[in-house]
Design a protein around this motif. Structure first.
Motif, PDB file in Angstrom:
ATOM      1  N   VAL A   3     -20.357 -91.015 -35.240  1.00  0.00           N
ATOM      2  CA  VAL A   3     -19.313 -90.334 -34.484  1.00  0.00           C
ATOM      3  C   VAL A   3     -20.005 -89.712 -33.284  1.00  0.00           C
ATOM      4  O   VAL A   3     -20.849 -88.818 -33.436  1.00  0.00           O
ATOM      5  N   GLY A   4     -19.665 -90.199 -32.080  1.00  0.00           N
ATOM      6  CA  GLY A   4     -20.353 -89.722 -30.879  1.00  0.00           C
ATOM      7  C   GLY A   4     -21.813 -90.108 -30.920  1.00  0.00           C
ATOM      8  O   GLY A   4     -22.169 -91.257 -31.165  1.00  0.00           O
ATOM      9  N   ASP A   5     -22.683 -89.115 -30.672  1.00  0.00           N
ATOM     10  CA  ASP A   5     -24.117 -89.397 -30.716  1.00  0.00           C
ATOM     11  C   ASP A   5     -24.756 -88.941 -32.018  1.00  0.00           C
ATOM     12  O   ASP A   5     -25.965 -88.805 -32.115  1.00  0.00           O
ATOM     13  N   GLN A   6     -23.917 -88.718 -33.045  1.00  0.00           N
ATOM     14  CA  GLN A   6     -24.428 -88.309 -34.349  1.00  0.00           C
ATOM     15  C   GLN A   6     -24.179 -89.395 -35.390  1.00  0.00           C
ATOM     16  O   GLN A   6     -23.174 -90.124 -35.331  1.00  0.00           O
ATOM     17  N   PHE A   7     -25.109 -89.481 -36.344  1.00  0.00           N
ATOM     18  CA  PHE A   7     -24.992 -90.406 -37.467  1.00  0.00           C
ATOM     19  C   PHE A   7     -25.118 -89.593 -38.749  1.00  0.00           C
ATOM     20  O   PHE A   7     -25.992 -88.732 -38.864  1.00  0.00           O
ATOM     21  N   GLU A   8     -24.247 -89.884 -39.704  1.00  0.00           N
ATOM     22  CA  GLU A   8     -24.318 -89.206 -41.001  1.00  0.00           C
ATOM     23  C   GLU A   8     -24.426 -90.253 -42.103  1.00  0.00           C
ATOM     24  O   GLU A   8     -23.693 -91.258 -42.095  1.00  0.00           O
ATOM     25  N   VAL A   9     -25.328 -90.013 -43.039  1.00  0.00           N
ATOM     26  CA  VAL A   9     -25.497 -90.944 -44.146  1.00  0.00           C
ATOM     27  C   VAL A   9     -24.263 -90.897 -45.035  1.00  0.00           C
ATOM     28  O   VAL A   9     -23.719 -89.830 -45.318  1.00  0.00           O
ATOM     29  N   ARG A  10     -23.773 -92.065 -45.444  1.00  0.00           N
ATOM     30  CA  ARG A  10     -22.555 -92.151 -46.251  1.00  0.00           C
ATOM     31  C   ARG A  10     -22.814 -93.060 -47.457  1.00  0.00           C
ATOM     32  O   ARG A  10     -22.920 -94.284 -47.313  1.00  0.00           O
ATOM     33  N   PRO A  11     -22.927 -92.505 -48.669  1.00  0.00           N
ATOM     34  CA  PRO A  11     -23.099 -93.344 -49.858  1.00  0.00           C
ATOM     35  C   PRO A  11     -21.891 -94.260 -50.060  1.00  0.00           C
ATOM     36  O   PRO A  11     -20.749 -93.860 -49.811  1.00  0.00           O
ATOM     37  N   LEU A  12     -22.159 -95.483 -50.519  1.00  0.00           N
ATOM     38  CA  LEU A  12     -21.110 -96.477 -50.719  1.00  0.00           C
ATOM     39  C   LEU A  12     -21.155 -97.026 -52.134  1.00  0.00           C
ATOM     40  O   LEU A  12     -22.196 -97.019 -52.783  1.00  0.00           O
ATOM     41  N   ARG A  13     -20.006 -97.512 -52.570  1.00  0.00           N
ATOM     42  CA  ARG A  13     -19.964 -98.338 -53.779  1.00  0.00           C
ATOM     43  C   ARG A  13     -19.612 -99.739 -53.319  1.00  0.00           C
ATOM     44  O   ARG A  13     -18.513 -99.974 -52.793  1.00  0.00           O
ATOM     45  N   LEU A  14     -20.572-100.652 -53.491  1.00  0.00           N
ATOM     46  CA  LEU A  14     -20.427-102.012 -52.976  1.00  0.00           C
ATOM     47  C   LEU A  14     -20.009-102.970 -54.082  1.00  0.00           C
ATOM     48  O   LEU A  14     -20.341-102.781 -55.247  1.00  0.00           O
ATOM     49  N   GLY A  15     -19.294-104.012 -53.689  1.00  0.00           N
ATOM     50  CA  GLY A  15     -18.850-105.039 -54.632  1.00  0.00           C
ATOM     51  C   GLY A  15     -19.532-106.361 -54.356  1.00  0.00           C
ATOM     52  O   GLY A  15     -20.761-106.450 -54.296  1.00  0.00           O
ATOM     53  N   ARG A  16     -18.744-107.383 -54.151  1.00  0.00           N
ATOM     54  CA  ARG A  16     -19.290-108.718 -53.911  1.00  0.00           C
ATOM     55  C   ARG A  16     -20.077-108.749 -52.607  1.00  0.00           C
ATOM     56  O   ARG A  16     -19.782-108.018 -51.670  1.00  0.00           O
ATOM     57  N   ARG A  17     -21.058-109.621 -52.582  1.00  0.00           N
ATOM     58  CA  ARG A  17     -21.876-109.749 -51.382  1.00  0.00           C
ATOM     59  C   ARG A  17     -22.353-111.182 -51.233  1.00  0.00           C
ATOM     60  O   ARG A  17     -22.433-111.938 -52.201  1.00  0.00           O
ATOM     61  N   ASP A  18     -22.634-111.549 -49.994  1.00  0.00           N
ATOM     62  CA  ASP A  18     -23.229-112.861 -49.736  1.00  0.00           C
ATOM     63  C   ASP A  18     -24.519-112.649 -48.965  1.00  0.00           C
ATOM     64  O   ASP A  18     -25.124-111.578 -49.045  1.00  0.00           O
ATOM     65  N   ALA A  19     -24.929-113.646 -48.206  1.00  0.00           N
ATOM     66  CA  ALA A  19     -26.225-113.546 -47.544  1.00  0.00           C
ATOM     67  C   ALA A  19     -26.258-112.494 -46.448  1.00  0.00           C
ATOM     68  O   ALA A  19     -27.323-111.973 -46.113  1.00  0.00           O
ATOM     69  N   SER A  20     -25.109-112.130 -45.871  1.00  0.00           N
ATOM     70  CA  SER A  20     -25.125-111.212 -44.727  1.00  0.00           C
ATOM     71  C   SER A  20     -24.218-110.004 -44.872  1.00  0.00           C
ATOM     72  O   SER A  20     -24.437-108.996 -44.199  1.00  0.00           O
ATOM     73  N   ARG A  21     -23.204-110.065 -45.740  1.00  0.00           N
ATOM     74  CA  ARG A  21     -22.231-108.976 -45.827  1.00  0.00           C
ATOM     75  C   ARG A  21     -22.030-108.528 -47.271  1.00  0.00           C
ATOM     76  O   ARG A  21     -22.331-109.261 -48.206  1.00  0.00           O
ATOM     77  N   ALA A  22     -21.488-107.314 -47.404  1.00  0.00           N
ATOM     78  CA  ALA A  22     -21.159-106.778 -48.722  1.00  0.00           C
ATOM     79  C   ALA A  22     -19.783-106.127 -48.657  1.00  0.00           C
ATOM     80  O   ALA A  22     -19.415-105.495 -47.653  1.00  0.00           O
ATOM     81  N   GLU A  23     -19.038-106.289 -49.727  1.00  0.00           N
ATOM     82  CA  GLU A  23     -17.718-105.674 -49.825  1.00  0.00           C
ATOM     83  C   GLU A  23     -17.874-104.184 -50.120  1.00  0.00           C
ATOM     84  O   GLU A  23     -18.688-103.782 -50.954  1.00  0.00           O
ATOM     85  N   VAL A  24     -17.086-103.351 -49.435  1.00  0.00           N
ATOM     86  CA  VAL A  24     -17.104-101.911 -49.660  1.00  0.00           C
ATOM     87  C   VAL A  24     -15.917-101.550 -50.553  1.00  0.00           C
ATOM     88  O   VAL A  24     -14.760-101.734 -50.176  1.00  0.00           O
ATOM     89  N   LEU A  25     -16.230-101.042 -51.749  1.00  0.00           N
ATOM     90  CA  LEU A  25     -15.181-100.621 -52.675  1.00  0.00           C
ATOM     91  C   LEU A  25     -14.819 -99.156 -52.489  1.00  0.00           C
ATOM     92  O   LEU A  25     -13.684 -98.752 -52.738  1.00  0.00           O
ATOM     93  N   GLN A  26     -15.789 -98.364 -52.051  1.00  0.00           N
ATOM     94  CA  GLN A  26     -15.545 -96.937 -51.894  1.00  0.00           C
ATOM     95  C   GLN A  26     -16.573 -96.344 -50.939  1.00  0.00           C
ATOM     96  O   GLN A  26     -17.730 -96.734 -50.925  1.00  0.00           O
ATOM     97  N   GLY A  27     -16.125 -95.407 -50.093  1.00  0.00           N
ATOM     98  CA  GLY A  27     -17.043 -94.672 -49.240  1.00  0.00           C
ATOM     99  C   GLY A  27     -16.885 -94.919 -47.760  1.00  0.00           C
ATOM    100  O   GLY A  27     -17.395 -94.147 -46.948  1.00  0.00           O
ATOM    101  N   LEU A  28     -16.194 -95.974 -47.346  1.00  0.00           N
ATOM    102  CA  LEU A  28     -16.064 -96.296 -45.933  1.00  0.00           C
ATOM    103  C   LEU A  28     -14.714 -96.946 -45.700  1.00  0.00           C
ATOM    104  O   LEU A  28     -14.285 -97.804 -46.480  1.00  0.00           O
ATOM    105  N   ALA A  29     -14.057 -96.552 -44.611  1.00  0.00           N
ATOM    106  CA  ALA A  29     -12.741 -97.097 -44.281  1.00  0.00           C
ATOM    107  C   ALA A  29     -12.860 -98.100 -43.149  1.00  0.00           C
ATOM    108  O   ALA A  29     -13.808 -98.063 -42.355  1.00  0.00           O
ATOM    109  N   ALA A  30     -11.892 -99.018 -43.080  1.00  0.00           N
ATOM    110  CA  ALA A  30     -11.868 -99.986 -41.985  1.00  0.00           C
ATOM    111  C   ALA A  30     -11.744 -99.247 -40.663  1.00  0.00           C
ATOM    112  O   ALA A  30     -11.000 -98.268 -40.534  1.00  0.00           O
ATOM    113  N   GLY A  31     -12.500 -99.721 -39.677  1.00  0.00           N
ATOM    114  CA  GLY A  31     -12.453 -99.105 -38.359  1.00  0.00           C
ATOM    115  C   GLY A  31     -13.558 -98.102 -38.098  1.00  0.00           C
ATOM    116  O   GLY A  31     -13.787 -97.721 -36.943  1.00  0.00           O
ATOM    117  N   GLU A  32     -14.253 -97.648 -39.137  1.00  0.00           N
ATOM    118  CA  GLU A  32     -15.348 -96.707 -38.932  1.00  0.00           C
ATOM    119  C   GLU A  32     -16.578 -97.458 -38.421  1.00  0.00           C
ATOM    120  O   GLU A  32     -16.835 -98.605 -38.791  1.00  0.00           O
TER     121      GLU A  32
END
Length: 496
Positions: A444-473
């Protein structure tokens, strides 16, 4: 006791008294669990603290001690109420807390009495970095408190981001391929592979093909001279002559028998000799045809011992075990021919993964050493599980027109299980480990904050976000480890 000894004893006694005084004046260490999880890591206290070492909020004699308790349980809010510095029964106080997090997210916690405190109705998710609004009611009065606590944040200017090579991506929908990764090797296609044996003993008089040379089906690979072959051809020629004679004799005896000139016994003997001659010719022909030779004597070269060894298929000479002048046995493998335009990718599937793999399934074959990648289909999956390996063999066919997939090469087999559209996904290169959890750095702006996630399925480059991050962030992707390093240098205070 002499004077010197007395002085030494008095000195030791005085030193002991001084050390005892210093120990008594030191503050004893605190072993309370709540202090352990409510204190500020590496920072001096910058706000009042209560008996449970939480943040103490006071107004007009009424006080609330706010603790985030996480010993043996997920992080939870606990509120200890006081009136004029004396604990209040928690049932006499109503309270709620609203958190305003980085990026505009808000959460509200309701509380109920438990033991000597009020407990929140939800887990306080990491990071514990937010603006806090506390509303309380006691004795007909309303109390509002506000404070902020920050952890897990890093500030970087656009110039610093650029110099560190940090890229920012947007979380959003993506298509995730679930894959099963298996080790494998490139092998010859056993349906396009041949061991060349002479089938007759002899001496090599001409070795025409070199190792690695391409050959066509039916092309002469080598020439042998074989005494056994000369005997077979001579035997056929002799059998043919005897057959001609037997036929002539049979025709004459048959004519004489019909004219009642000769006895029937002579006729039957001639008939038997004809049959035996025919059998001898057929046997000699079969022996030659078994060597791949035609039984037509008109096609024999002048040298009856000459034997041409021909290629059974189009391919490449990958092994050669004969030289001119060498004597070879009938069953010796003198050449190996392989068609390398198609090869196998062999792999083994562990027993516990067999329900995830089927014939006809799509796979990706990768050779990281050579930068090769190909798509193929599983053509074979073994019906038996190996007693020692506890796995079933399988293979795929790989088109190899340029012959870059070399047998013996180690490869990675990625079995594509399914493709699924997910509402929120992040790039794997942006995922870091923080407090033993997977996390990303949200911008957000010039700041970064660490955000723990719960990840689901993943492939070679991406991972599904089950909890912790919303679309558009927005989050840091490439080189996000730089932010983790900056956070480590800053101390990453865990202030409760």
């Amino acid at each position: 006791m002499n004077r010197k000894s007395l002085i030494v004893i008095i000195g030791l006694f005085v030193a002991g008294i001084v050390l005892a005084g210093m120990i008594l004046t030191l503050k004893p260490p605190v072993a309370n669990d709540e202090e352990e999880h409510a204190g500020s890591a590496g920072q001096s206290e910058t706000f009042p603290r209560g008996p449970h070492h939480g943040r103490l909020l006071t107004k007009n004699g009424f006080a609330l001690e706010i603790v985030i308790y996480e010993t043996g349980v997920p992080p939870q809010f606990r509120i200890y109420p006081y009136q004029n510095e004396k604990p209040l029964p928690p049932g006499q106080v109503q309270a709620d807390i609203t958190l305003h997090r980085f990026g505009g997210r808000s959460e509200t916690f309701r509380f109920k009495p438990e033991a000597d405190y009020l407990i929140g109705d939800a887990v306080v998710e990491e990071p514990h970095s937010f603006d806090v609004a506390v509303n309380a009611r006691f004795g007909g009065n309303a109390y509002q408190f506000a404070y902020s606590q920050v952890e897990g944040r890093v500030q970087l200017s656009p110039a610093s981001l650029k110099s560190a090579g940090i890229t920012v991506e947007t979380a959003g929908p993506a298509e995730i391929e679930s894959v099963l990764k298996l080790p494998g090797t490139i092998e010859f296609d056993q349906n396009r592979f041949a061991h060349v044996v002479p089938r007759v003993g002899g001496v090599v008089v001409d070795a025409r093909k070199k190792l690695g040379e391409a050959v066509a089906q039916g092309e002469v690979l080598a020439v042998l001279e074989s005494r056994d072959l000369a005997d077979l051809k001579s035997r056929l020629a002799t059998a043919r002559k005897r057959l001609e004679l037997a036929r002539s004799l049979y025709r004459r005896e048959a004519q004489l028998w019909r004219e009642k000139i000769s006895a029937e016994q002579d006729y039957l003997q001639a008939k038997t000799q004809l049959a035996e001659a025919e059998i001898a010719v057929a046997t000699a022909k079969d022996q030659l045809e078994a060597l791949g030779l035609e039984a037509d004597p008109r096609k024999y070269p002048g040298n009856l011992a000459r034997y041409e060894l021909r290629s059974p298929l189009n391919g490449t000479v990958i092994e050669k075990h004969l030289v001119v002048g060498e004597s070879v046995q009938a069953d010796a493998t003198v050449l190996v021919i392989a068609d390398l335009s198609q090869v196998w990718g062999n792999f083994s599937v562990p027993a516990n993964d067999l329900n995830r793999v089927n014939v006809g399934q799509k796979v990706r074959v990768k050779a990281p050493e050579l930068g090769l990648e190909a798509e193929a289909t599983i053509d074979y999956l073994g019906a038996l599980v190996g007693e020692q390996t506890r796995s079933a063999p399988g293979h795929v066919h790989i088109d190899n027109p340029e012959q870059r997939w070399r047998p013996g090469l180690f490869v990675n087999i990625e079995v594509i299980e399914e493709k699924a559209a997910v509402p929120v996904a992040v790039m794997l290169e942006g995922v870091q480990t923080w407090h033993d959890a997977e996390a990303v750095f949200v911008q957000v702006g010039d700041q970064f904050e660490v955000r723990p996630l719960r990840l689901g399925r993943r492939d070679a480059s991406r991972a599904e976000v089950l909890q912790g991050l919303a679309a558009g962030e927005h989050y840091a992707a490439a080189n996000s480890f730089v932010l983790k390093a900056e956070l480590g240098k800053a101390g990453a205070a865990h202030e409760h």
